[in-house]
Write an enzyme that holds these catalytic residues in place. Structure first.
Site, PDB file in Angstrom:
ATOM      1  N   ASP A 265       6.789   0.702   3.428  1.00 40.53           N
ATOM      2  CA  ASP A 265       6.686  -0.141   2.229  1.00 40.53           C
ATOM      3  C   ASP A 265       7.871   0.126   1.308  1.00 40.53           C
ATOM      4  O   ASP A 265       8.447  -0.807   0.730  1.00 40.53           O
ATOM      5  CB  ASP A 265       5.388   0.161   1.479  1.00 40.53           C
ATOM      6  CG  ASP A 265       4.145  -0.105   2.296  1.00 40.53           C
ATOM      7  OD1 ASP A 265       3.451  -1.101   2.020  1.00 40.53           O
ATOM      8  OD2 ASP A 265       3.860   0.685   3.208  1.00 40.53           O
TER       9      ASP A 265
ATOM     10  N   ASP B 155       7.286  -2.854   7.951  1.00 40.93           N
ATOM     11  CA  ASP B 155       7.316  -3.657   6.723  1.00 40.93           C
ATOM     12  C   ASP B 155       8.712  -4.184   6.401  1.00 40.93           C
ATOM     13  O   ASP B 155       8.852  -5.299   5.895  1.00 40.93           O
ATOM     14  CB  ASP B 155       6.769  -2.846   5.550  1.00 40.93           C
ATOM     15  CG  ASP B 155       5.275  -2.576   5.677  1.00 40.93           C
ATOM     16  OD1 ASP B 155       4.602  -3.271   6.469  1.00 40.93           O
ATOM     17  OD2 ASP B 155       4.779  -1.653   5.000  1.00 40.93           O
TER      18      ASP B 155
ATOM     19  N   ASP C 180       0.815  -1.213   0.000  1.00 43.06           N
ATOM     20  CA  ASP C 180       0.000   0.000   0.000  1.00 43.06           C
ATOM     21  C   ASP C 180       0.851   1.267   0.000  1.00 43.06           C
ATOM     22  O   ASP C 180       0.379   2.351   0.334  1.00 43.06           O
ATOM     23  CB  ASP C 180      -1.001   0.008   1.154  1.00 43.06           C
ATOM     24  CG  ASP C 180      -0.382  -0.157   2.532  1.00 43.06           C
ATOM     25  OD1 ASP C 180       0.800  -0.549   2.611  1.00 43.06           O
ATOM     26  OD2 ASP C 180      -1.077   0.100   3.533  1.00 43.06           O
TER      27      ASP C 180
END
Length: 315
Positions: free
Chosen positions: A16, A245, A11
């Site tokens: 990320d 992440d 996302d």
């Protein structure tokens, strides 16, 4: 030993971007990327991933996926990742365009083809689980083509970040998470709490970047880290870099980093109220869902070393 092909589902937030850099730097460059709503809207998430790839000079097909949850209203995490989702990090003026093939269609076709050949494709999911849930809901047989599914999401001790009980990636689409955790898959889960329990001290982060020659990629990575550190301080925490992440990416690229884990069934609370989106962890298996490997602890020094290499990419 050769790896399975890998799909990254993301996302497009600050962590990320760090996770994608971790994969690339350590030899698990995704064969394709699917994007999903979550930290930011779908179009922004997709643009962010394309910006990361352009910054480090890597070309990977990017497929836009789901732009909303299965049932509930859309939420985001721009309060954490900034309005642009990358905390204002510098980005290149020119990027590649996303694929015309929808992310869910891509997942179905890829896993279907792998299953037909007796192969497996691994997938790392670091956003809401909507894309895979939609693929499994419409074509359950594709589970045969899915190798290891690594998920950053859930809580193991019930200490959420978006609510007292729920972690963001699950809370953003609990129905999707329930579909995925109920599927017959080889699942590894990196919950929220371990992500906070293995930080890198701010002073050590400064040392890491001081040792990296100046470059566009270094400046980009340093900006991401600085934004996370500043946000943690503003929320009353210490000057540390929490790897959320990127921890999931680290577990994928270096499985021996894990020092403690459990096997447990997972269910997701779907009823309205304070427990919605909470993950129920059941080592006894009485929930009836397939057991997943749930990470509790990793080697913090190894994690910091893996991060240092990814921060310096390309060297």
């Amino acid at each position: 030993m050769p790896h399975n092909k890998l799909i990254l589902d993301t996302d497009g937030g600050v962590d990320d971007a760090q996770a994608l850099l971790m994969l690339i730097a350590h030899g698990r460059r995704p064969d394709a990327i699917t994007t999903v709503f979550g930290n930011v809207a779908l179009d922004v998430a997709t643009a962010n991933i394309l910006a990361v790839l352009a910054t480090v000079g890597v070309s990977i097909p990017v497929h836009k996926g789901a732009d909303r949850p299965l049932v509930q209203p859309l939420i985001d995490a721009t309060d954490i990742h900034g309005e642009d989702g990358l905390g204002g990090a510098p980005r290149p003026a020119l990027t590649e365009k996303p694929s015309d093939i929808h992310g869910v269609d891509y997942l179905r076709a890829s896993f279907r083809a792998a299953a037909a050949k007796g192969d497996k494709i691994d997938i790392l999911m670091i956003g809401p689980l909507t894309n895979l849930a939609l693929a499994l809901r419409t074509e359950p047989a594709i589970a045969a083509g899915i190798g290891q599914l690594t998920i950053m999401g859930a809580t193991i001790y019930g200490r959420g970040n978006v609510t007292p009980a729920a972690e963001f990636n699950i809370y953003a689409d609990p129905e999707a998470a329930e579909i995925v955790f109920s599927a017959p898959l080889d699942i590894v889960v990196i919950p929220w709490e371990p992500c906070l329990n293995h930080p890198i001290a701010g002073a050590k982060v400064d040392v890491i970047f001081a040792g990296i020659p100046a470059s566009t990629a270094r400046d980009f990575s340093q900006s991401l880290a600085g934004f996370i550190r500043q946000g943690t301080i503003e929320r009353g925490g210490a000057d540390v870099l929490d790897l959320v992440d990127p921890l999931a990416a680290a577990v994928l690229v270096a499985p021996d980093i894990v020092t403690k884990s459990i096997e447990a069934s997972i269910a997701v609370a779907l009823a309205p109220g304070p427990t919605r989106g909470m993950t129920i962890i059941d080592p006894s298996g009485r929930l009836g869902t397939p057991k997943a490997k749930i990470i509790e602890e990793v080697d913090a020094n190894r994690l910091a070393s893996l991060y240092a290499v990814s921060a310096a990419y390309p060297s």
